[in-house]
Write a protein that holds these residues in place. Structure first.
Motif, PDB file in Angstrom:
ATOM      1  N   ALA A 139      -2.072  90.549  17.161  1.00 39.81           N
ATOM      2  CA  ALA A 139      -3.223  91.442  17.036  1.00 39.81           C
ATOM      3  C   ALA A 139      -3.375  92.342  18.259  1.00 39.81           C
ATOM      4  CB  ALA A 139      -4.496  90.629  16.818  1.00 39.81           C
ATOM      5  N   LEU A 140      -3.210  91.764  19.445  1.00 39.57           N
ATOM      6  CA  LEU A 140      -3.340  92.557  20.665  1.00 39.57           C
ATOM      7  C   LEU A 140      -2.231  93.600  20.775  1.00 39.57           C
ATOM      8  CD1 LEU A 140      -4.330  89.783  23.264  1.00 39.57           C
ATOM      9  CD2 LEU A 140      -5.823  91.487  22.181  1.00 39.57           C
ATOM     10  N   SER A 141      -1.078  93.302  20.183  1.00 42.07           N
ATOM     11  CA  SER A 141       0.046  94.237  20.230  1.00 42.07           C
ATOM     12  C   SER A 141      -0.237  95.526  19.464  1.00 42.07           C
ATOM     13  CB  SER A 141       1.311  93.584  19.670  1.00 42.07           C
ATOM     14  OG  SER A 141       1.720  92.500  20.469  1.00 42.07           O
ATOM     15  N   ASN A 144     -10.182  99.984  16.404  1.00 40.36           N
ATOM     16  CA  ASN A 144     -11.492  99.818  15.765  1.00 40.36           C
ATOM     17  C   ASN A 144     -11.451  98.788  14.638  1.00 40.36           C
ATOM     18  OD1 ASN A 144     -12.833 101.778  17.347  1.00 40.36           O
ATOM     19  ND2 ASN A 144     -11.957 103.408  16.105  1.00 40.36           N
ATOM     20  N   VAL A 145     -10.456  97.924  14.675  1.00 41.92           N
ATOM     21  CA  VAL A 145     -10.302  96.892  13.643  1.00 41.92           C
ATOM     22  C   VAL A 145     -10.334  95.515  14.292  1.00 41.92           C
ATOM     23  CG1 VAL A 145      -8.886  96.021  11.750  1.00 41.92           C
ATOM     24  CG2 VAL A 145      -8.877  98.473  12.265  1.00 41.92           C
ATOM     25  N   PRO A 146     -11.486  94.855  14.338  1.00 42.00           N
ATOM     26  CA  PRO A 146     -11.521  93.481  14.866  1.00 42.00           C
ATOM     27  C   PRO A 146     -10.687  92.555  13.974  1.00 42.00           C
ATOM     28  CG  PRO A 146     -13.740  94.386  14.579  1.00 42.00           C
ATOM     29  CD  PRO A 146     -12.805  95.311  13.884  1.00 42.00           C
ATOM     30  N   ILE A 147      -9.841  91.760  14.594  1.00 39.29           N
ATOM     31  CA  ILE A 147      -9.030  90.805  13.850  1.00 39.29           C
ATOM     32  C   ILE A 147      -9.623  89.409  14.049  1.00 39.29           C
ATOM     33  CG2 ILE A 147      -6.768  89.773  13.536  1.00 39.29           C
ATOM     34  CD1 ILE A 147      -6.615  92.647  12.822  1.00 39.29           C
ATOM     35  N   CYS A 148     -10.077  88.813  12.944  1.00 42.51           N
ATOM     36  CA  CYS A 148     -10.613  87.447  12.982  1.00 42.51           C
ATOM     37  C   CYS A 148      -9.471  86.470  12.724  1.00 42.51           C
ATOM     38  CB  CYS A 148     -11.704  87.280  11.928  1.00 42.51           C
ATOM     39  SG  CYS A 148     -13.120  88.377  12.179  1.00 42.51           S
ATOM     40  N   LEU A 163      -5.416  85.855   9.301  1.00 41.97           N
ATOM     41  CA  LEU A 163      -5.422  87.077  10.103  1.00 41.97           C
ATOM     42  C   LEU A 163      -6.263  88.093   9.320  1.00 41.97           C
ATOM     43  CD1 LEU A 163      -3.793  88.126  12.733  1.00 41.97           C
ATOM     44  CD2 LEU A 163      -2.464  89.411  11.059  1.00 41.97           C
ATOM     45  N   TYR A 164      -7.591  88.034   9.536  1.00 42.50           N
ATOM     46  CA  TYR A 164      -8.517  88.824   8.727  1.00 42.50           C
ATOM     47  C   TYR A 164      -8.949  90.081   9.470  1.00 42.50           C
ATOM     48  CZ  TYR A 164     -13.027  90.050   6.537  1.00 42.50           C
ATOM     49  OH  TYR A 164     -14.087  90.714   5.964  1.00 42.50           O
ATOM     50  N   PRO A 165      -8.472  91.261   9.058  1.00 45.27           N
ATOM     51  CA  PRO A 165      -8.901  92.509   9.688  1.00 45.27           C
ATOM     52  C   PRO A 165     -10.246  92.952   9.098  1.00 45.27           C
ATOM     53  CG  PRO A 165      -7.174  92.956   8.063  1.00 45.27           C
ATOM     54  CD  PRO A 165      -7.458  91.477   8.020  1.00 45.27           C
ATOM     55  N   LEU A 166     -11.273  92.921   9.920  1.00 48.90           N
ATOM     56  CA  LEU A 166     -12.632  93.203   9.452  1.00 48.90           C
ATOM     57  C   LEU A 166     -12.874  94.715   9.487  1.00 48.90           C
ATOM     58  CD1 LEU A 166     -15.310  92.311   8.415  1.00 48.90           C
ATOM     59  CD2 LEU A 166     -15.937  91.534  10.696  1.00 48.90           C
ATOM     60  N   GLN A 167     -12.380  95.375   8.430  1.00 49.78           N
ATOM     61  CA  GLN A 167     -12.493  96.822   8.332  1.00 49.78           C
ATOM     62  C   GLN A 167     -12.259  97.226   6.879  1.00 49.78           C
ATOM     63  OE1 GLN A 167     -13.760  99.700   8.918  1.00 49.78           O
ATOM     64  NE2 GLN A 167     -13.180  99.637  11.102  1.00 49.78           N
ATOM     65  N   THR A 176      -9.768  90.775  19.183  1.00 49.77           N
ATOM     66  CA  THR A 176      -9.647  89.554  18.385  1.00 49.77           C
ATOM     67  C   THR A 176     -10.864  88.656  18.559  1.00 49.77           C
ATOM     68  OG1 THR A 176      -8.549  88.235  20.105  1.00 49.77           O
ATOM     69  CG2 THR A 176      -7.143  89.606  18.708  1.00 49.77           C
ATOM     70  N   LYS A 177     -11.090  87.823  17.556  1.00 48.32           N
ATOM     71  CA  LYS A 177     -12.172  86.842  17.608  1.00 48.32           C
ATOM     72  C   LYS A 177     -11.733  85.607  16.839  1.00 48.32           C
ATOM     73  CE  LYS A 177     -16.433  85.683  18.741  1.00 48.32           C
ATOM     74  NZ  LYS A 177     -16.885  85.624  20.140  1.00 48.32           N
ATOM     75  N   ARG A 178     -11.913  84.447  17.466  1.00 43.97           N
ATOM     76  CA  ARG A 178     -11.587  83.191  16.774  1.00 43.97           C
ATOM     77  C   ARG A 178     -12.773  82.789  15.912  1.00 43.97           C
ATOM     78  NH1 ARG A 178      -8.308  78.363  19.685  1.00 43.97           N
ATOM     79  NH2 ARG A 178      -7.562  77.337  17.781  1.00 43.97           N
ATOM     80  N   VAL A 179     -12.563  82.659  14.624  1.00 43.32           N
ATOM     81  CA  VAL A 179     -13.635  82.273  13.703  1.00 43.32           C
ATOM     82  C   VAL A 179     -13.127  81.174  12.771  1.00 43.32           C
ATOM     83  CG1 VAL A 179     -14.674  84.587  13.735  1.00 43.32           C
ATOM     84  CG2 VAL A 179     -13.040  83.998  11.947  1.00 43.32           C
TER      85      VAL A 179
END
Length: 255
Positions: A141-143, A121-125, A105-109, A148-151
């Motif tokens: 993540a949506l909560s 404003n925090v995409p969760i990979c 659960l990587y928050p890209l920020q 979100t993005k599957r990577v």
């Protein structure tokens, strides 16, 4: 209701606790850290512990710890077949102990404890080995309002590397700019609108198209003048390195 246990007390862990704690369908059942003093401020809001053997039952265990500690802590967890995820940008999902279900659960920020963050404003990979686990992490993540993005692990590693360039290295350049303005008592604040405009540009055009400045134009006199103003040799090296990189990118310098 999704139940969570957080392990770690750094920037990411603190922001995750804050957002989970105010989200209706997520409950933080427990917060673990080796040093309980780091959690003193939150002890009236959540159960805290420094004992891995005392971890309570939960749907998700989030390892928001240093990269080097992830494999070790995952191996010390006193249970099996639970969903254990880490928040690192560069640790492979398979580096965690396989006795539990694994995920990322990587928050890209960028996170700093003192700076408020808007998770919209925090995409969760997200990465998992099981589809059901992916759906659970996506729901989590949506909560909190995050896209979100599957990577996979390889994609996440290059995203993290790129993030170091666009965030950590850029912030260091801000610091150098601050030192340069301070040398003549000029106001760094005058540069802030420029910083914001630069960031805004790349929302709508490529960084290649957004590039401006003396290196792109090959303004030799300006470049020479800038170098003469720099008294710090380290700053000169960085200026030359980035100038050469821009020239190479825009066809002003041959390989």
């Amino acid at each position: 209701m999704i139940s969570v246990v957080i392990l770690g007390a750094g920037n990411v862990a603190t922001h995750l606790f804050r957002v989970f704690n105010k989200t209706e369908n997520i409950t933080v059942k427990q917060w673990f850290n080796r040093n309980l003093k780091s959690l003193d401020h939150f002890k009236n809001s959540v159960a805290i512990t420094n004992d891995l053997a005392a971890l309570t039952d939960a749907d998700i265990y989030i390892l928001a710890v240093s990269d080097d500690a992830i494999a070790d802590i995952s191996g010390q967890l006193p249970f099996k077949n639970k969903l254990v995820v880490h928040t690192s940008g560069c640790v492979n999902i398979h580096d965690m102990d396989k006795k539990n279900r694994r995920g990322v659960l990587y928050p890209l920020q960028t996170f700093s404890k003192a700076a408020p963050i808007d998770f919209s404003n925090v995409p969760i990979c997200i990465e998992t080995l099981d589809k059901k686990d992916y759906l659970l992490l996506k729901q989590l993540a949506l909560s909190i309002g995050s896209p979100t993005k599957r990577v996979n692990s390889d994609q996440r590693k290059v995203l993290h590397l790129a993030a170091v360039f666009v965030n950590n290295f850029t912030n260091q350049l801000y610091r150098i700019g601050h030192e340069i303005t301070e040398s003549e008592s000029a106001e760094f604040d005058l540069l802030k609108p420029l910083i914001l405009e630069t960031a805004k540009k790349v929302q709508n055009m490529s960084p290649y198209m957004a590039q401006t400045g003396p290196a792109k134009r090959d303004d030799k006199k300006t470049i020479k003048n800038h170098l003469s103003l720099l008294e710090n040799n380290h700053h000169k090296e960085i200026y030359n390195l980035l100038t050469d990189s821009i020239k190479l990118t825009h066809g002003r310098k041959k390989l």
